[in-house]
Design an enzyme around this catalytic site. Structure first.
Site, PDB file in Angstrom:
ATOM      1  N   HIS A 135      29.216  13.287  69.590  1.00 13.76           N
ATOM      2  CA  HIS A 135      29.914  14.243  68.767  1.00 13.76           C
ATOM      3  C   HIS A 135      31.332  14.010  68.615  1.00 13.76           C
ATOM      4  CE1 HIS A 135      26.411  16.925  69.447  1.00 13.76           C
ATOM      5  NE2 HIS A 135      26.551  17.160  70.759  1.00 13.76           N
TER       6      HIS A 135
HETATM    7  C1  X5A Z   1      26.024  15.099  74.547  1.00 13.38           C
HETATM    8  C2  X5A Z   1      25.665  16.637  74.296  1.00 13.38           C
HETATM    9  C3  X5A Z   1      26.197  18.859  74.108  1.00 13.38           C
HETATM   10  C4  X5A Z   1      27.510  20.091  74.102  1.00 13.38           C
HETATM   11  C5  X5A Z   1      26.849  21.453  74.076  1.00 13.38           C
HETATM   12  C6  X5A Z   1      28.048  22.299  73.776  1.00 13.38           C
HETATM   13  N1  X5A Z   1      26.552  17.584  74.053  1.00 13.38           N
HETATM   14  N2  X5A Z   1      27.524  23.766  73.984  1.00 13.38           N
HETATM   15  O1  X5A Z   1      24.451  16.721  74.696  1.00 13.38           O
HETATM   16 ZN    ZN Z   2      23.122  16.970  73.540  1.00 12.17          ZN
END
Ligand code: X5A
Ligand code: ZN
Length: 612
Positions: A135
């Protein structure tokens, strides 16, 4: 050494210091659970274990701005209140005084893995890292991610090794929008992501996570988004996505390296994903990727928040990377309606960019298609629990999963002296024969066809088959005189069935008639690849056209692949001939009512519904 495992225990040194229900699931125990799982199953010991080193700031700079790197560096000296205030500036992020160190180790681990694979030290590997990366963006932390581990690894592979085509497979249940943004206009990186989407109502709530986002400029067609619009997607849905979307594009793209954003929040039990794919599914997804890029796979951990499910899925993936046979998959192989709709939406969006999708071998289904009983629709089902899945494992399934990998990989029964098949090194030459009486008893089924020499051949084959059925040998090759082939195949089938085999797949290359007295009870699926024509004699008796390739070449390749070598690249993508496409379309139309994984297109509810 075939598989690298890259890790550093310092990556457990970052954790949430205040109350935040959204972030608390990203905890240090994720790494220890995964590692303990690998250790307990003896898998860590089979890997080449590398200790991660921090990535340099220059390496971070391949993706991130100096200002952002400086901002993260400064978090090392902030107090709790300052860390919390800074974290709030981003979406679903927390900082800890150790974040900078851990995040640099995470990037470093991914880079070391790429180095190990591209220098040929190992075939493939997994980097177990925290924080995750997919992300994260040029100037932003996001969704527990600080630096974009996989994106930096891809840039590194391009810069240091001059790679021109890299495939990134993101099977985490969230959209790795960070990776998408970084390579949006870059045709040298094909980014595939599936993700829980629910028509935009699931985090990170982005329009650009939908199927219509295909990349920009030169990069059009090199971003592939498969949005899941319901929770509860399972093994069949994931497999259908790979078979009908990812693999056709991947073969056409012909990558030199496969990076996996390996998040296991897409597995059963995960509180974020709420999907129901079992850990065994990740063995199969891995195996399907192993046919690409000469088997050069670098997997980097992303999400995965149910500790036991995460550990099991990681183990299944590593076992497959090590070359162990894949475990059987649980559940009916029937993709759900919503999954088929999602798959069709990607195919429609990507068709202008990919020849393999333009061929549109897929027949459009009529509205009469129904779902067989016994498959509850995800929408109606309550959230599946991990415990329920474990309980659903039949004793047989358990036994199959526990069955150890056979000590011998490939055995060869050579009945033709000086056979043209040049055997690859590493195979076991089968010298023994089955007992004479046993061989004669089987041969009596086909008295006229087994004499002298072919009886000796049959004895060797029965011995080899015995080794496979007893679990001593994983697979084998028999080279026999052509005359006795049909009868030999028939004896092999009967021998397996009498051993108690429930389902046999027979793939016959070239003109070979199916044994006449084979019971058509669904235990034997007979697939004959022959001649030019396609024919469906029954749902278990199918002929498909034979591609232009020499049988001997095929036999040699087959032997290599049975030994665990990655298959050779298919080279530049060639459009199938109109004749072949017609043949395949015919097969699909006729087979689809019985074989649901062939379904690719969902009936489109439209204003003008067809009249019966
Ligand atoms: C890497 C990953 C998830 C973030 C979720 C936020 N991130 N609600 O799985
Ligand atoms: Zn994830």
């Amino acid at each position: 050494m075939g598989t690298a495992l890259v890790y550093h225990e310092d990556m457990t040194a970052t954790r949430l210091l205040w109350d935040d229900p959204e972030c608390e699931i990203e905890c240090p125990e994720r790494l220890t659970a995964a590692l303990d799982g690998l250790r307990q199953r003896g898998l860590q010991q089979r890997c080449l274990c590398l200790t991660a080193c921090e990535a340099s700031e220059e390496e971070l700079g391949m993706v991130h701005s100096p200002e952002y790197v400086a901002l993260v560096r400064r978090t090392q000296t902030l107090d709790k209140e300052e860390l919390q205030a800074l974290s709030k500036q981003f979406d679903a992020v927390y900082f800890h005084p150790n974040t900078f160190h851990c995040a640099r180790l995470a990037v470093g681990a991914a880079l070391q893995l790429v180095d190990a694979v591209l220098t040929g030290a190992v075939h493939n590997g997994l980097a177990l890292v925290r924080p995750p990366g997919h992300h994260s963006q040029k100037e932003a932390a996001n969704g527990f991610c600080v630096f974009n581990n996989v994106a930096i690894a891809a840039k590194h592979a391009k810069q240091k090794y001059g790679l021109q085509r890299i495939l990134i497979v993101d099977w985490d249940i969230h959209h790795g929008q960070g990776i998408q943004y970084i390579f949006d206009d870059d045709p040298s990186v094909l980014y595939f992501s599936w993700h829980r989407y629910e028509h935009g109502r699931f985090w990170p709530f982005l329009q650009e996570s939908d199927a219509h986002a295909v990349g920009q400029g030169q990069g059009q067609g090199f971003t592939v988004n498969l949005p899941w619009n319901q929770v509860g997607m399972g093994n069949a849905d994931y497999l259908a996505a790979f078979l009908h979307v990812l693999l056709p594009l991947a073969f056409e793209f012909d990558p030199e390296l496969v990076l996996v954003s390996a998040g296991f929040d897409s597995a059963i039990g995960d509180p974020e994903g709420r999907m129901r794919a079992t850990p065994e599914c990740f063995a199969h997804l891995t195996q399907l990727l192993q046919v690409l890029a000469g088997g050069r796979i670098c997997a980097v951990l992303e999400g995965g928040y149910h500790l036991e499910s995460l550990a099991q899925s990681v183990c299944k993936m590593v076992q497959t990377l090590l070359g162990d046979p894949t475990p059987p998959l649980l559940g009916l192989m029937v993709p759900c309606q919503s999954a088929l709709e999602s798959i069709q939406s990607v195919q429609t969006a990507q068709a202008p960019h990919w020849t393999s999708l333009q061929q549109n071998v897929a027949p459009i289904l009529g509205p009469s298609t129904h779902f067989p009983e016994g498959r509850s629709l995800p929408l109606l089902a309550e959230s599946p629990t991990y415990e329920a899945a474990e309980a659903a494992l039949s004793p047989l399934q358990g036994e199959l999963c526990l069955r150890p990998t056979p000590p011998i990989c490939t055995a060869v029964a050579l009945a033709v002296p000086g056979a043209a098949l040049a055997l690859p090194p590493g195979v076991l030459l089968q010298e023994e024969s089955a007992l004479r009486e046993e061989t004669e008893a089987w041969a009596r089924l086909h008295k006229s066809l087994f004499q002298d020499e072919s009886l000796v051949t049959l004895g060797k084959i029965l011995c080899l088959l015995g080794g496979i059925l007893d679990g001593q040998v994983r697979n084998g090759i028999a080279v026999t005189a052509a005359l006795a082939t049909a009868a030999t195949v028939e004896v092999i089938i009967q021998r397996c069935l009498s051993h108690g085999a429930q389902r046999l797949l027979c793939v016959a290359l070239g003109q070979l008639d199916r044994p006449l007295d084979l019971a058509d009870d669904g235990r034997v699926l007979w697939l004959n690849i022959r001649g030019k024509e396609a024919a469906v004699e029954s749902m278990f008796h199918i002929s498909t056209p034979l591609p232009q390739e020499s049988i001997l070449q095929l036999a040699r390749t087959l032997a290599q692949v049975l030994l665990g070598e990655a298959p050779p690249s298919l080279g530049p993508f060639l459009m199938a001939s109109p004749e072949e496409i017609r043949a395949l379309r015919l097969l699909k139309t006729q087979l689809e009512p019985r074989w649901k994984l062939l379904q690719v297109a969902a009936p489109r509810p439209g204003p003008c519904s067809p009249i019966a």
